[in-house]
Motif scaffolding. Structure first.
Motif, mmCIF file in Angstrom:
data_model
loop_
_atom_site.group_PDB
_atom_site.id
_atom_site.type_symbol
_atom_site.label_atom_id
_atom_site.label_comp_id
_atom_site.label_asym_id
_atom_site.label_seq_id
_atom_site.Cartn_x
_atom_site.Cartn_y
_atom_site.Cartn_z
ATOM 1 N N ASN A 306 0.832 -1.209 0.000
ATOM 2 C CA ASN A 306 0.000 0.000 0.000
ATOM 3 C C ASN A 306 0.867 1.260 0.000
ATOM 4 N N PHE A 307 2.057 1.147 -0.544
ATOM 5 C CA PHE A 307 2.946 2.312 -0.674
ATOM 6 C C PHE A 307 3.757 2.193 -1.950
ATOM 7 N N VAL A 308 4.328 3.312 -2.365
ATOM 8 C CA VAL A 308 5.203 3.327 -3.540
ATOM 9 C C VAL A 308 6.542 3.933 -3.151
ATOM 10 N N THR A 309 7.595 3.418 -3.766
ATOM 11 C CA THR A 309 8.938 3.937 -3.546
ATOM 12 C C THR A 309 9.409 4.622 -4.820
ATOM 13 N N LEU A 310 9.665 5.919 -4.714
ATOM 14 C CA LEU A 310 10.115 6.717 -5.850
ATOM 15 C C LEU A 310 11.618 6.876 -5.777
ATOM 16 N N LEU A 311 12.329 6.306 -6.756
ATOM 17 C CA LEU A 311 13.790 6.395 -6.815
ATOM 18 C C LEU A 311 14.165 7.664 -7.562
ATOM 19 N N LEU A 312 14.740 8.615 -6.852
ATOM 20 C CA LEU A 312 15.000 9.940 -7.416
ATOM 21 C C LEU A 312 16.310 9.973 -8.192
ATOM 22 N N PRO A 313 16.408 10.824 -9.206
ATOM 23 C CA PRO A 313 17.672 10.983 -9.942
ATOM 24 C C PRO A 313 18.725 11.632 -9.037
ATOM 25 N N GLU A 314 19.984 11.504 -9.431
ATOM 26 C CA GLU A 314 21.091 11.970 -8.592
ATOM 27 C C GLU A 314 20.986 13.443 -8.236
ATOM 28 N N GLU A 315 20.471 14.251 -9.162
ATOM 29 C CA GLU A 315 20.429 15.701 -8.899
ATOM 30 C C GLU A 315 19.341 16.091 -7.895
ATOM 31 N N ASP A 334 11.650 9.430 4.059
ATOM 32 C CA ASP A 334 12.935 9.537 3.376
ATOM 33 C C ASP A 334 13.693 8.229 3.584
ATOM 34 N N LEU A 335 14.174 7.615 2.508
ATOM 35 C CA LEU A 335 14.847 6.327 2.615
ATOM 36 C C LEU A 335 16.366 6.431 2.533
ATOM 37 N N LEU A 340 19.283 4.577 0.063
ATOM 38 C CA LEU A 340 18.558 4.847 -1.177
ATOM 39 C C LEU A 340 18.239 6.335 -1.285
ATOM 40 N N ASN A 341 18.457 6.890 -2.463
ATOM 41 C CA ASN A 341 18.031 8.261 -2.727
ATOM 42 C C ASN A 341 16.587 8.175 -3.201
ATOM 43 N N ALA A 342 15.677 8.003 -2.241
ATOM 44 C CA ALA A 342 14.285 7.701 -2.570
ATOM 45 C C ALA A 342 13.368 8.179 -1.467
ATOM 46 N N ILE A 343 12.112 8.380 -1.840
ATOM 47 C CA ILE A 343 11.079 8.637 -0.843
ATOM 48 C C ILE A 343 10.006 7.563 -0.977
#
Length: 364
Positions: A306-315, A334-335, A340-343
């Motif tokens: 019931n959640f999504v993990t958004l992997l953000l670009p380096e910038e 914040d992960l 992980l650079n992700a939310i």
């Protein structure tokens, strides 16, 4: 004052920020805050649960039924198991603690995924066990088996669907791995989000009955905190063959579940239609997150939860984005602490999700 030296290597678990703390820190009106950080059911629990709770408030002076027979009988019926194949915990994480203290010790090893639920490591380190992790973000059974053969761990944790990333493990692959594991190794299958995986794709669904029938070294974990909307009640459970449950009971404190929690969980099981409606809405709204990510060129991990993990670009920095959202009253996870650079964002109601897209759009 000196404390147990094992505590020196343990990082305190960071739960999602509560709404009350955001109100105090940022002076934001409580009603304008949206919490999408802890993977709660945005629709709450079944109305039948609320009615049942009101009906028993006069019994609060008495200790709860420590046999938990009503809840155990309901779960036994749901999964076609016996009451002695069940243990109830204050959240499934308490059952994790039982398993660690019953099986692991100083010098033993505990195998887990590279990115997974933090409490596995925290409880294992409390008893002085050594942590072994795979290299990949996803559960890859070939990596697990190679590390299993090398280290012969006392416990193996398989979290499917995985927290905090949301990806799932095919049941067939998991069962194939367990079949190759020595019977003295405890395999813990954490199915906190299994209701969602079962709905989305049966190939990712693990049935506790199948595990109990086939294996004498597997413990399945379930919870009422997610799909059933009872995070505040703290009720989880473990399912395994009777000898494992008997061992776990030796480290269980008496009256570990409140009267209200036992009643809430029991009644929640009676309203499966409500749960299925919530899950169906979850995946309908999740598609909007996937569309949003694609429009922004952001990678999203396919989720069976019931959640999504958004992997953000380096910038883009996940910590900064999470903090900016927090200042606007939007709580996400914040992960970066997981490497992980992700939310991670809980899928909320349509209104809550609209607010997330509105606030996040200029940041990503």
């Amino acid at each position: 004052m000196k404390f147990n030296s094992a505590l020196e290597s343990i990082k305190t678990y960071e739960a999602g920020k509560p709404i009350e703390l955001v109100v105090r820190e940022y002076g934001i009106d409580k009603d304008s805050i949206v919490k999408l950080a802890s993977n709660e059911n945005p629709f709450g629990c079944s109305p039948k649960v609320k009615e049942a709770i009101h009906a028993i408030v006069d019994n609060m002076s008495l200790y709860p039924d420590d046999s938990m027979v009503k809840l155990k009988t309901a779960l036994s019926s749901k999964y076609a198991i016996q009451n002695n194949e069940l243990i109830i915990g204050a959240g499934s994480d308490q059952v994790i603690e039982f398993a660690i203290h019953a099986k692991a010790h100083a010098g033993s090893k505990v195998l887990m995924n590279s990115v997974t639920f933090a409490m596995y490591e925290i409880y294992a380190k409390q008893v002085g066990a050594k942590i072994i992790r795979t290299a990949s973000r996803e559960h890859k059974m070939d990596e697990f088996y190679a590390l299993y053969c090398e280290h012969k761990p006392s416990i193996v944790f398989l979290c499917t669907p995985n927290n905090p990333t949301g990806d799932g493990l095919l049941a067939e692959e998991m069962l194939s791995f367990i079949e190759k594991v020595d019977s003295d190794t405890l395999v813990v299958v954490d199915g906190a989000y299994m209701e969602y995986a079962r709905f989305k794709n049966p190939s990712f669904a693990v049935e506790p009955r199948d595990l109990v029938e086939k294996f004498d070294n597997v413990l399945f974990l379930g919870t009422f905190s997610k799909a059933y909307g009872l995070g505040g009640m703290r009720v989880g459970y473990g399912i395994a063959q009777a000898p494992i449950i008997e061992a776990l009971y030796k480290v269980r404190p008496p009256f570990n579940i409140t009267t209200l929690s036992l009643e809430a969980a029991s009644v929640a099981l009676e309203d499966e239609a409500f749960v299925q409606e919530c899950i169906a809405d979850n995946f309908k709204e999740m598609a909007r997150y996937e569309d949003f990510a694609r429009s922004k060129g952001i990678d999203v991990i396919e989720s069976y939860t019931n959640f999504v993990t958004l992997l953000l670009p380096e910038e883009k920095n996940s910590s900064k984005i999470a903090q900016e959202l927090l200042k606007k009253g939007m709580i996400v996870r914040d992960l970066s602490s997981y490497g992980l650079n992700a939310i991670r964002v809980t899928v909320g109601t349509t209104v809550q999700n609209n607010r997330f897209f509105e606030l996040t759009n200029p940041l990503v």
